[in-house]
Design an enzyme around this catalytic site. Structure first.
Site, short mmCIF file in Angstrom:
data_model
loop_
_atom_site.label_atom_id
_atom_site.label_comp_id
_atom_site.label_asym_id
_atom_site.label_seq_id
_atom_site.Cartn_x
_atom_site.Cartn_y
_atom_site.Cartn_z
N HIS A 29 26.52 37.41 30.90
CA HIS A 29 26.45 37.65 32.34
C HIS A 29 25.39 36.84 33.04
O HIS A 29 25.27 36.89 34.25
CB HIS A 29 26.23 39.14 32.61
CG HIS A 29 27.53 39.85 32.61
ND1 HIS A 29 27.96 40.55 31.52
CD2 HIS A 29 28.51 39.91 33.53
CE1 HIS A 29 29.16 41.04 31.78
NE2 HIS A 29 29.52 40.66 32.99
N GLU A 61 42.41 30.48 27.68
CA GLU A 61 42.96 31.38 28.71
C GLU A 61 42.94 30.79 30.13
O GLU A 61 42.81 31.52 31.11
CB GLU A 61 42.24 32.75 28.70
CG GLU A 61 42.36 33.48 27.37
CD GLU A 61 41.69 34.85 27.35
OE1 GLU A 61 41.52 35.47 28.41
OE2 GLU A 61 41.33 35.29 26.24
N GLY A 84 37.56 34.54 23.87
CA GLY A 84 38.88 34.13 24.38
C GLY A 84 38.84 33.18 25.55
O GLY A 84 39.38 32.09 25.49
N TRP A 107 36.82 46.50 55.59
CA TRP A 107 35.50 46.92 55.14
C TRP A 107 34.84 45.85 54.27
O TRP A 107 33.68 45.48 54.46
CB TRP A 107 35.66 48.24 54.36
CG TRP A 107 34.39 48.88 53.91
CD1 TRP A 107 33.62 49.74 54.62
CD2 TRP A 107 33.75 48.71 52.64
NE1 TRP A 107 32.53 50.13 53.87
CE2 TRP A 107 32.59 49.51 52.66
CE3 TRP A 107 34.04 47.96 51.49
CZ2 TRP A 107 31.73 49.59 51.57
CZ3 TRP A 107 33.19 48.04 50.41
CH2 TRP A 107 32.04 48.85 50.46
N ARG A 133 33.96 44.98 45.59
CA ARG A 133 35.03 44.49 44.73
C ARG A 133 36.21 45.45 44.69
O ARG A 133 36.07 46.62 44.35
CB ARG A 133 34.51 44.27 43.32
CG ARG A 133 35.59 43.74 42.41
CD ARG A 133 35.07 43.25 41.07
NE ARG A 133 36.19 43.21 40.13
CZ ARG A 133 37.11 42.26 40.12
NH1 ARG A 133 37.05 41.27 40.98
NH2 ARG A 133 38.10 42.31 39.26
N CYS A 134 37.36 44.93 45.10
CA CYS A 134 38.57 45.74 45.11
C CYS A 134 39.53 45.22 44.05
O CYS A 134 39.52 44.03 43.74
CB CYS A 134 39.26 45.65 46.47
SG CYS A 134 38.22 46.25 47.81
N LYS A 151 30.52 54.17 35.72
CA LYS A 151 31.82 54.70 36.14
C LYS A 151 31.74 56.12 36.68
O LYS A 151 31.07 56.97 36.14
CB LYS A 151 32.78 54.70 34.95
CG LYS A 151 33.49 53.38 34.74
CD LYS A 151 34.11 53.32 33.37
CE LYS A 151 35.25 54.30 33.24
NZ LYS A 151 36.40 53.99 34.12
N1 GLN Z 1 39.86 37.79 25.94
C1 GLN Z 1 39.25 38.20 27.17
C2 GLN Z 1 38.32 37.11 27.68
O1 GLN Z 1 37.71 36.47 26.89
C3 GLN Z 1 38.48 39.48 27.03
C4 GLN Z 1 37.97 39.97 28.36
C5 GLN Z 1 37.29 41.32 28.32
O2 GLN Z 1 36.72 41.73 27.36
N2 GLN Z 1 37.29 42.03 29.41
O3 GLN Z 1 38.17 36.88 28.85
#
Ligand code: GLN
Ligand code: ZN
Length: 765
Positions: A699, A489, A437, A19, A520-521, A113
């Site tokens: 975003h 990260e 992060g 799908w 998105r899955c 949601k």
């Molecule tokens: N520490 C994560 C990041 O900076 C936090 C992500 C999140 O809030 N979903 O990506």
């Protein structure tokens, strides 16, 4: 007694996520509309045939969608906001997708949601315009099943009350107009289905499991009596799920032919209500007895005795035996899992396996005997085998759990005193700046990780790459002038998977996908055993970064509640127990970081709010153990060690108190999307600990300028005292590009300096 097996709905994505591939190829322009529809049709028929083979009596249509079922109804009813009408050269299909995803210069509809699941639906926007039935896709699906496969299916659609409840664009005054417009359209859809030969129509009304005030219950009664009047010949199955039917005494007597109840999540309350008020003797009772929300095999004998007790209580003459909700919330089949250990694999039950379970118990209820006696004893052996598996009987974990005392849940000193101590040892300026992060996961980062996963590059090469990237970003943070650094990260793709892979008790599937939103899955990890920390998970990367700079580098962990809420969790112990096990494991990591000289540690809990029960009266139970799990993880550090947390995209209005009770020294919150609202909430309920309100939306690639950020900062300073005020972006920056990230953070630091200057010179004056 008449007994029929059915499901509320079946997953539409296909076991290989066909799908998703069809949808995304169409978006890319690789498929024409004709090809797209042809492939979607094949997939629909494939799904129906699969259910037929599995032996279910009554197959459902209308559980399929091209994006989202709320959007389908909105589109069918012509609830299409003005901004999409004006799109040029659009076909119905591309307009439909424009509503879902936005188009050039046109923003998408809001998404949110679906109750307490991780699925997100599109929010219909009623704008007061006259509604009209544009097409009846339910009829198309019904006829397709009938003509192609000779199936007389049960069409399902989200019921009028829930549809209205989840839509926006009306107020108390215009609500009646909305409903008055909606009902004839529902009636039209239903009548066409009846005329085409549909025997039953399933109307899904999960909103009827929320606690409803009296006038709403009356509204539901009016809606359904009106509907019964308009389509007297339709047999309607009013299907509820996720909780017990609210106001049972009145709503079970709605003029419908059948009532579907969730005997998994609302079991106690539904049974209690039936015991007290009886079940209307002319109605069919649909018994949702196979859990549609978990991935575990059922104990078939137990399910049968549960059904028998419901039948006995209700005296129902006709029952359906079904899943507790749509199976769209579970993956499709365990058959495609080759890497799981057999004890676990055998104990799993995804959609197809759940249908088999339904077929088995239905057979027993009908005939008083099992299809295969052996299958039942096997099902118990399987559950037993997992229960006695060493991974569920980890003595070390159980000993630690037993040794926990009240002291483990609170910091040595209260926040106000900690703050002064931390201020001295950390030496931070007024309005410290930091990030959440992650830094951009550039295509190079992704490519290198993919190569490493495919074993094209060695572990050493991969680690060297991560270190190079980390070092580069430490330097960038220095140039930007941030106060508290992060390592970035780069070694993580997913904030839960990363920790799950390092802790015991977790398993990862190859194909257990469920839809999160649109195409998105996600593939949630499975927590099937006791969770144990065995070796440091984050130390290496953080220490590497710390050695490169004099600034403090924050340790970065995902919190216990978020790990829990984003996984499929074992069902043999309460969730609270699992949360505490994760907390203990994280505590060990935190203490390791502290011992190694890391002075600031962030424990993210973006999914804390998600776990809230649907009924408000159950909130406090959940919040008590969820907050405790966070505190268990974070409270054993020294007073000097500063604990941060982060949350995003949650409604904070009624949530400030729980956040406060986490007792984290600092929280960073996403706010740019609803800044005004949060400031207002903070006015009503001042927050008493350290807090940073995101100063820009992460975003969008847009770089806000200093003055724009200053405005937000000044507004925030109205509700937060300056000594507890932090400055940060909304969320992690991993989805952004490097140039815009550097530019935005540079502006953020400039704004912080300007603010310090303004505030300090005001003080002098
Ligand atoms: N520490 C994560 C990041 O900076 C936090 C992500 C999140 O809030 N979903 O990506
Ligand atoms: Zn976030």
């Amino acid at each position: 007694m008449e007994v029929i097996s059915t499901v509320v709905g079946y997953p539409y994505i296909g076991e290989q996520r066909q799908w998703k591939k069809i949808v995304e190829s169409f978006w890319k322009g690789d498929l024409s509309e004709v090809q797209f529809h042809q492939q979607m049709k094949e997939l629909r028929l494939h799904n129906l045939k699969r259910q037929q083979e599995l032996g279910i009596d009554y197959i459902t249509v209308g559980d399929f969608t091209l994006y989202d079922r709320m959007l389908d109804l909105a589109f069918m009813f012509g609830i299409i906001p003005e901004r999409y009408q004006s799109l040029n050269n659009e076909t119905a299909l591309t307009r439909y997708y424009a509503m879902a995803r936005g188009a050039k210069n046109v923003v998408a509809c809001e998404m949110t949601k679906w109750f307490n699941t991780n699925y997100h639906y599109i929010v219909p926007e009623f704008d007061g315009k006259q509604l009209k039935l544009k097409e009846n896709i339910l009829l198309e699906y019904f006829l397709e099943a009938k003509n192609e496969l000779n199936i007389i299916a049960k069409p399902t659609l989200i019921g009028p009350y829930t549809f209205m409840d989840l839509s926006k664009g009306y107020d108390d005054q215009t609500k009646a107009i909305f409903i008055l417009q909606l009902l004839p359209l529902y009636a039209e859809v239903i009548q066409q289905l009846v005329d085409a030969g549909a025997e039953w129509i399933q109307l899904e009304e999960p909103s009827l499991t929320k606690s409803l005030p009296d006038d709403e219950v009356r509204l539901v009664e009016q809606i359904y009596s009106k509907l019964a009047e308009s389509v007297p010949s339709a047999k309607i199955m009013l299907q509820t799920y996720f909780e017990a039917l609210t106001s049972y005494e009145r709503l079970s007597n709605l003029p419908v032919a059948g009532i579907g109840l969730d005997f998994v999540h609302g079991k106690k309350e539904n049974k209690e209500a039936i015991r007290k008020h009886g079940f209307p003797n002319n109605k069919v009772l649909a018994i949702g007895c196979i859990n549609g929300r978990d991935i575990w095999s059922s104990n078939l004998a137990e399910v049968v005795s549960e059904i028998e007790s419901v039948v006995y209580l209700s005296k129902a003459q006709s029952v359906w035996i079904e899943s507790s909700c749509s199976l769209q919330h579970v993956p499709i089949t365990t058959r495609n899992e080759q890497k799981l250990e057999p004890v676990l694999l055998n104990a799993l039950s995804f959609a197809d396996e759940k249908i088999s379970e339904i077929v088995h118990v239905t057979h027993y209820i009908k005939h008083g005997k099992w299809i295969k006696e052996k299958a039942v004893s096997e099902s118990m052996e399987i559950i037993e085998a997992l229960a006695t598996h060493p991974i569920r009987n980890n003595k070390r974990v159980q000993e630690i759990m037993q040794s926990i005392t009240a002291n483990d849940f609170s910091r040595a000193l209260p926040y106000d005193q900690r703050r002064l101590i931390q201020q001295q040892v950390l030496g931070l300026p007024l309005f410290p700046t930091t990030t959440i992060g992650s830094f951009p996961q550039s295509s190079e980062v992704k490519k290198t990780r993919a190569a490493w996963r495919k074993k094209q590059i060695s572990d050493t090469e991969y680690e060297a790459f991560i270190e190079k990237e980390t070092a580069r970003w430490i330097k960038l943070q220095e140039e930007i002038g941030l106060d508290i650094f992060v390592h970035g990260e780069f070694e993580r793709t997913d904030m839960v998977e990363f920790f799950g892979e390092k802790l015991t008790g977790f398993a990862f599937t190859q194909n257990a996908w469920v839809v999160s939103y649109g195409s998105r899955c996600v593939k949630p990890p499975i927590i099937y055993g006791d969770v144990e920390w065995t070796s440091p998970m984050t130390l290496k990367e953080v220490l590497f970064a710390q050695k490169l700079t004099d600034a403090h580098v924050k340790g970065m962990l995902t919190g216990p509640v978020t790990i829990l809420n984003w996984s499929f969790v074992r069902n043999d112990v309460p969730r609270e127990v699992v949360a505490n096990q994760i907390a203990i494991a994280l505590r060990q990591e935190i203490l390791e970081l502290e011992r190694s000289g890391i002075a600031i540690i962030q424990v993210d809990e973006p999914a804390l709010r998600e776990g809230l029960p649907l009924r408000k009266e159950n909130w406090s139970d959940y919040l008590t153990w969820a907050v405790n799990a966070f505190k268990l993880a974070t409270s054993s550090v020294k007073n000097e060690t500063q604990i941060h947390t982060h949350m995003c995209y949650v409604e904070f209005n009624d949530f400030i108190e729980p956040i406060e009770s986490l007792d984290a020294d600092v929280i960073s919150l996403e706010t740019s999307r609803s800044h005004g609202e949060l400031i207002y909430s903070l006015q009503q309920h001042p927050y008493e600990l350290g807090i940073g309100l995101g100063v820009y939306d992460i975003h969008s690639p847009r770089v806000p300028d200093v003055s724009e950020m200053m405005e937000i900062l000044n507004a925030s300073l109205q509700v937060i005292p300056k000594e507890r005020f932090w400055i940060n972006p909304d969320c992690g920056l991993k989805t952004r590009q490097e140039p815009e990230t550097v530019a935005a953070l540079t502006n953020m630091v400039k704004a912080a300096k300007l603010l310090r200057h303004e505030v300090l010179s005001n003080n002098v004056n």
